[in-house]
Design an enzyme around this catalytic site. Structure first.
Site, short mmCIF file in Angstrom:
data_model
loop_
_atom_site.label_atom_id
_atom_site.label_comp_id
_atom_site.label_asym_id
_atom_site.label_seq_id
_atom_site.Cartn_x
_atom_site.Cartn_y
_atom_site.Cartn_z
N LEU A 1 0.78 -1.30 0.08
CA LEU A 1 0.05 0.05 0.03
C LEU A 1 0.87 1.29 0.04
O LEU A 1 1.90 1.33 0.77
CB LEU A 1 -0.83 0.23 1.47
N SER B 1 -1.03 9.66 -5.87
CA SER B 1 -1.81 10.31 -6.93
C SER B 1 -0.80 11.26 -7.86
O SER B 1 -1.06 11.47 -8.85
CB SER B 1 -2.80 10.89 -6.48
N SER B 2 0.41 11.17 -7.33
CA SER B 2 1.42 12.14 -7.88
C SER B 2 2.73 12.08 -7.44
O SER B 2 3.02 11.12 -6.40
CB SER B 2 1.08 13.56 -8.13
N GLY B 3 3.84 12.51 -8.02
CA GLY B 3 5.24 12.60 -7.60
C GLY B 3 5.84 11.00 -7.25
O GLY B 3 5.55 10.23 -8.11
N ILE B 4 6.49 10.86 -6.15
CA ILE B 4 7.17 9.74 -5.77
C ILE B 4 6.27 8.66 -5.52
O ILE B 4 6.69 7.53 -5.96
CB ILE B 4 7.97 9.97 -4.17
N GLY B 5 4.97 8.86 -5.00
CA GLY B 5 4.01 7.82 -4.92
C GLY B 5 3.55 7.09 -6.14
O GLY B 5 3.40 6.02 -6.00
N TYR C 1 8.58 22.33 7.99
CA TYR C 1 8.80 20.96 7.34
C TYR C 1 9.77 19.96 7.85
O TYR C 1 9.76 18.79 7.99
CB TYR C 1 8.85 21.34 5.78
N GLY D 1 -0.32 8.73 -0.71
CA GLY D 1 0.09 9.78 -1.62
C GLY D 1 0.43 9.30 -2.99
O GLY D 1 1.62 9.93 -3.60
#
Length: 271
Positions: free
Chosen positions: A6, A11-15, A149, A9
């Site tokens: 699983l 939907s974009s980028g690294i994920g 951050y 995140g």
């Protein structure tokens, strides 16, 4: 051996890159994010099995539903959890609102904790599993404008170290993946509260120019995804994966110097 993974995140980028890489290698991927339409597009593009899972890591009901979705096809739970969901909030600490800071920690830290707690019982019952937490180079060193951050990523580092000790006797690995600046939207965020205090104008400009320079050298999400594949497929994964490795020497040097010397070095490099 094929595994069930699983990825939050997704939907974009690294994920997203990680989900595509793992599916292409024959793993069953539960791609989780808030935007279901993006996940469905991801599943259609994938060469392999990608199951969209609508998930808001800040919502307890959404997390519980994600667990039920996994159990429909994998009653014994997932083999690997990749905690990738998160975003960056940049700016001097005083310029950020309490709500902004709270939202940052809710997503990057508390969301990660709650998702992990939801999927650990099945791993404990099997006495096997891997939890992969996406941290950052900024979880190992702090520069101007990254305090909040970076604070969330330092927290992820501490939580991961504790979890690794707590879960080792149960056959569960805990791994940190620490990307540098990556070519996604994550590292370009700005607080709406920035530039409201004139005393910070110079600092904000320096931080913005530093991020812009680093983003020009940013690595691709696919490079991080390749490391994720190594972790998922390893029989005995390492505890930390720094991506790219070129940051290792810098982190070691800055953390070895006395604080004031380290501060001067950071400011010089940012300017």
């Amino acid at each position: 051996m094929s595994k069930s993974v699983l990825v939050t995140g997704a939907s974009s980028g690294i994920g997203r890159a990680t989900a595509l890489r793992l599916a292409a290698r024959g793993h069953t991927v539960f791609a989780a994010a808030r935007r279901l339409e993006r996940l469905e597009s991801l599943a259609a593009e994938a060469t392999g099995t990608v199951i969209p899972v609508q998930l808001d890591v800040r919502d307890a009901d959404s997390i519980a539903q994600a667990v039920r979705t996994v159990e429909q096809t994998h009653p014994q739970g997932i083999d690997v959890l990749v905690n990738n969901a998160g975003y960056s909030l940049l700016g001097p600490v005083e310029t950020l609102s309490a709500d902004e800071i709270r939202d940052q920690f809710d997503t990057n830290v508390l969301g990660l904790v709650e998702v992990t707690r939801a999927f650990l019982p099945a791993m404990r019952a099997r006495r096997s599993g891997t939890v992969v937490n996406v941290s950052s180079v900024l979880g190992r060193m702090t520069v101007v404008g990254t305090g909040v951050y970076g604070g969330t990523k330092y927290a992820v580092e501490a939580l991961s170290d504790a979890l690794r000790l707590e879960l080792a006797h149960l056959g569960i690995d805990v791994v940190l993946v620490e990307p540098g600046f990556t070519d996604t939207d994550l590292d370009t965020g700005r607080s709406e509260g920035s530039s409201t205090i004139p005393d910070y104008a110079e600092v904000e400009t320096m931080a913005a120019e530093y991020v812009e320079r680093e983003m020009k050298k940013a690595i691709s999400p696919e490079r991080v995804a390749d490391v994720m594949v190594r972790v998922v497929e390893a029989r005995s994964p390492g505890t930390r994966y720094l991506v790219p490795r070129r940051f290792a020497g810098l982190i070691a040097l800055l953390n070895a110097l006395p604080d004031k010397a380290s501060d001067r070095a950071k400011l010089r490099s940012m300017r």
